[in-house]
Design a protein around this motif. Structure first.
Motif, PDB file in Angstrom:
ATOM      1  N   VAL A  45      75.456 -31.386  26.505  1.00  0.00           N
ATOM      2  CA  VAL A  45      76.213 -31.880  25.349  1.00  0.00           C
ATOM      3  C   VAL A  45      77.327 -30.897  25.000  1.00  0.00           C
ATOM      4  N   LEU A  60      79.489 -39.726  24.385  1.00  0.00           N
ATOM      5  CA  LEU A  60      78.714 -38.529  24.711  1.00  0.00           C
ATOM      6  C   LEU A  60      77.462 -38.892  25.506  1.00  0.00           C
ATOM      7  N   SER A  61      76.858 -40.004  25.184  1.00  0.00           N
ATOM      8  CA  SER A  61      75.677 -40.459  25.901  1.00  0.00           C
ATOM      9  C   SER A  61      75.986 -40.649  27.380  1.00  0.00           C
ATOM     10  N   ALA A  64      77.237 -36.987  28.894  1.00  0.00           N
ATOM     11  CA  ALA A  64      76.192 -35.956  28.997  1.00  0.00           C
ATOM     12  C   ALA A  64      74.907 -36.501  29.610  1.00  0.00           C
ATOM     13  N   LEU A  71      69.812 -38.329  22.403  1.00  0.00           N
ATOM     14  CA  LEU A  71      71.048 -37.641  22.055  1.00  0.00           C
ATOM     15  C   LEU A  71      71.120 -37.352  20.560  1.00  0.00           C
ATOM     16  N   ILE A  75      71.685 -33.685  19.040  1.00  0.00           N
ATOM     17  CA  ILE A  75      72.772 -33.381  18.091  1.00  0.00           C
ATOM     18  C   ILE A  75      72.197 -32.771  16.817  1.00  0.00           C
TER      19      ILE A  75
END
Length: 152
Positions: A45, A60-61, A64, A71, A75
């Motif tokens: 991430v 991002l999913s 990463a 996720l 975070i």
């Protein structure tokens, strides 16, 4: 004379080989990340946000390689360490974007030489042209894998 049809050997199947190589590399990097207080998923991430800042959770999913529910927890942990923060999107008030904090960027940059060293070790016997071909092939494999989502 009837020939028997043997299935492809597991050790030669591309998904098996990719998973095995990725697992070995991931395990080694995860071990090296422990002194930094990051898991491999958290590192992915942070590294992703270093190269593509202000990503939505969906972006991002994919970038990463983590499902949305995992996720969100990652975070949360990174936010608790003050390495990332959530921000409302400037263009869409309903959308949240994730960004590295200054502390997160410094940590990520300090780990980057370690990650590059790990990559250099696994690529040590490859010619530079082979590395280029390998990168291109892996990108194409990833792109082609999108079609798997449509299979029954």
């Amino acid at each position: 004379m009837k020939t028997s049809r043997r299935p492809q050997q597991l050790e030669q199947a591309i998904p098996f080989l990719l998973t095995r190589a990725g697992g070995r590399m991931g395990n080694a990097l995860a071990k090296a990340l422990k002194p930094f207080g990051l898991s491999l998923s958290e590192w992915r991430v942070c590294a992703s946000l270093l190269y593509v800042p202000l990503q939505t959770l969906s972006e991002l999913s994919a970038h990463a390689t983590s499902d949305i529910s995992a996720l969100s927890r990652i975070i949360d942990r990174l936010e608790g360490q003050e390495l990332v923060r959530r921000e409302k999107s400037a263009t869409d008030g309903r959308s949240i974007r994730v960004v590295l904090t200054e502390k997160g960027e410094e940590l990520t940059l300090s780990i980057m030489p370690l990650a590059k060293r790990h990559e250099a070790v696994v690529l040590r016997d490859f010619a530079a042209s082979d590395v280029q071909v390998l990168r291109a092939m892996l990108i194409k494999l990833y792109e082609n894998a999108e079609a798997l989502d449509d299979l029954p």
